[in-house]
Design an enzyme around this catalytic site. Structure first.
Site, PDB file in Angstrom:
ATOM      1  N   GLU A 180       3.185   4.662  11.750  1.00  0.00           N
ATOM      2  CA  GLU A 180       2.801   4.272  10.383  1.00  0.00           C
ATOM      3  C   GLU A 180       1.508   3.458  10.392  1.00  0.00           C
ATOM      4  O   GLU A 180       0.655   3.613   9.511  1.00  0.00           O
ATOM      5  CB  GLU A 180       3.955   3.460   9.765  1.00  0.00           C
ATOM      6  CG  GLU A 180       3.728   2.933   8.369  1.00  0.00           C
ATOM      7  CD  GLU A 180       3.813   3.999   7.282  1.00  0.00           C
ATOM      8  OE1 GLU A 180       2.924   4.866   7.254  1.00  0.00           O
ATOM      9  OE2 GLU A 180       4.747   3.951   6.470  1.00  0.00           O
ATOM     10  N   THR A 182      -3.518   4.580   1.598  1.00  0.00           N
ATOM     11  CA  THR A 182      -2.845   3.280   1.640  1.00  0.00           C
ATOM     12  C   THR A 182      -3.807   2.199   2.133  1.00  0.00           C
ATOM     13  O   THR A 182      -3.854   1.102   1.577  1.00  0.00           O
ATOM     14  CB  THR A 182      -1.608   3.352   2.564  1.00  0.00           C
ATOM     15  OG1 THR A 182      -0.710   4.307   2.000  1.00  0.00           O
ATOM     16  CG2 THR A 182      -0.901   2.022   2.682  1.00  0.00           C
TER      17      THR A 182
END
Ligand code: HSE
Length: 329
Positions: A150, A203
């Site tokens: 991630e 993000t």
């Protein structure tokens, strides 16, 4: 509420263990997730069941991690540059194995959609490997390996998509170092409606917009809402959940990146949603609803306005997925 500890290793029956030991390949459904849930920036997320990736993980004689097929989106095959590869390598390096793994990724969740695309890839590889190895690691440890993947995508280690994908339901990330995850109950009648406008919000960029400091009054409002949300989920009190779904810290900054955000949110609430907000770092917008009929009505109301914007979009209605990632074949 349950705090997962190192001893909390998933158990399998002797028959299951035997079967898993004999298996060399499994296919996995790796679910999409909604992070933040308005007032829980970086610490809270829930799992969806109507949208997710599929992945195949295979035990092979050649040592190392190899990505052999990617369909759906154009992503790197080199393991060190691929989210699923990085998390797989983190787990592989923690073991001393004389064989390796191949990974196939059938990507259904668009990268940059805000419903945990990178998290689904990151958890899929480690979950699959763990199953083929007869579960040497518990769910918290798997989340820890997946955080490495991630981090490649979002440039920071957060687990609020990973934890609900692995544990299912609502998951609260109490701490990332040491990693502590709390499972929060999902009221039976809770459904989510998601609109995903087909624009990409990275993000890493959307985190860059956020202020480094927040006003004390906003912090007070936010933690009062977050505490109420947790209470509402525990007691299945939909009115408490409704009153808690507000974000005074992150949404005011990020909503500017999402075309027609305010209109969608107001429409969803007028149509009966308990609350509506940015899913993860956007551009997807989630609404939580009591009952499937309400969730479908909210979907129709949002579609009625978004279909006129000229922006392409996808919509999903999903019950909260309390099972999380699973083997499908
Ligand atoms: N909590 C993360 C963020 C989730 O909002 O940046 C990203 O999906």
């Amino acid at each position: 509420m349950k705090l997962h500890k190192e001893s909390d290793i998933s158990c399998s029956s002797a028959a299951e263990s035997y079967l898993i030991e004999k298996m060399n390949e499994i296919k996995i459904f790796s679910p999409a997730t909604v992070a933040n849930v308005s007032c829980g920036f970086d610490v809270m997320g829930f799992c969806l069941d109507s949208v997710g990736d599929e992945m195949v993980v295979r035990k092979v004689e050649t040592k190392g991690i190899k990505i052999t097929n990617i369909e759906g989106f154009d992503l790197p095959y080199e393991a060190k540059k691929n989210v699923a590869g990085v998390s797989a390598l983190a787990m592989y390096d923690a073991l001393d194995l004389d064989f390796g793994f191949e990974i196939e990724i059938y990507k259904k969740i668009k990268p940059g959609s805000g419903i945990g695309s990178s998290a689904a890839s990151a958890v899929g590889s480690v979950f699959g490997m763990n199953e083929l190895l007869n579960r040497p690691f518990n769910k918290t440890q798997l989340t820890g390996f997946a955080m490495k993947g991630e981090a490649l995508a979002s440039k920071c280690e957060h687990a609020d998509n990973l934890a609900p994908a692995i544990f299912g339901g609502f998951a609260l990330v109490k701490s990332v170092s040491p990693l502590q995850i709390l499972e929060i109950p999902s009221p039976e009648d809770l459904y989510a409606t998601i609109i995903h406008p087909q624009i990409e919000v990275k993000t890493s960029e959307s985190r860059g917009l956020l202020p480094k400091e927040v006003a004390l009054q906003d912090a007070i409002t936010q933690w009062a809402n977050f505490g109420s949300l947790i209470h509402g989920l525990h007691t299945s009190d939909y009115e408490v959940i409704q009153n808690a779904l507000h974000d005074v810290i992150v949404e005011p900054h990020r909503s500017k990146l999402i075309p027609h955000f305010k209109e969608v949110k107001e429409t969803a609430i007028q149509a009966g949603a308990l609350g509506s907000g940015i899913s993860g770092s956007g551009p997807s917008i989630f609404s939580l609803c009591k009952g499937i009929e309400s969730a479908e009505k909210v979907k129709e109301a949002i579609e009625a306005i978004y279909s006129k914007t000229g922006i392409e979009y996808d919509m999903h209605v999903s019950k909260i997925n309390t099972e999380g990632i699973k083997i499908i074949q």
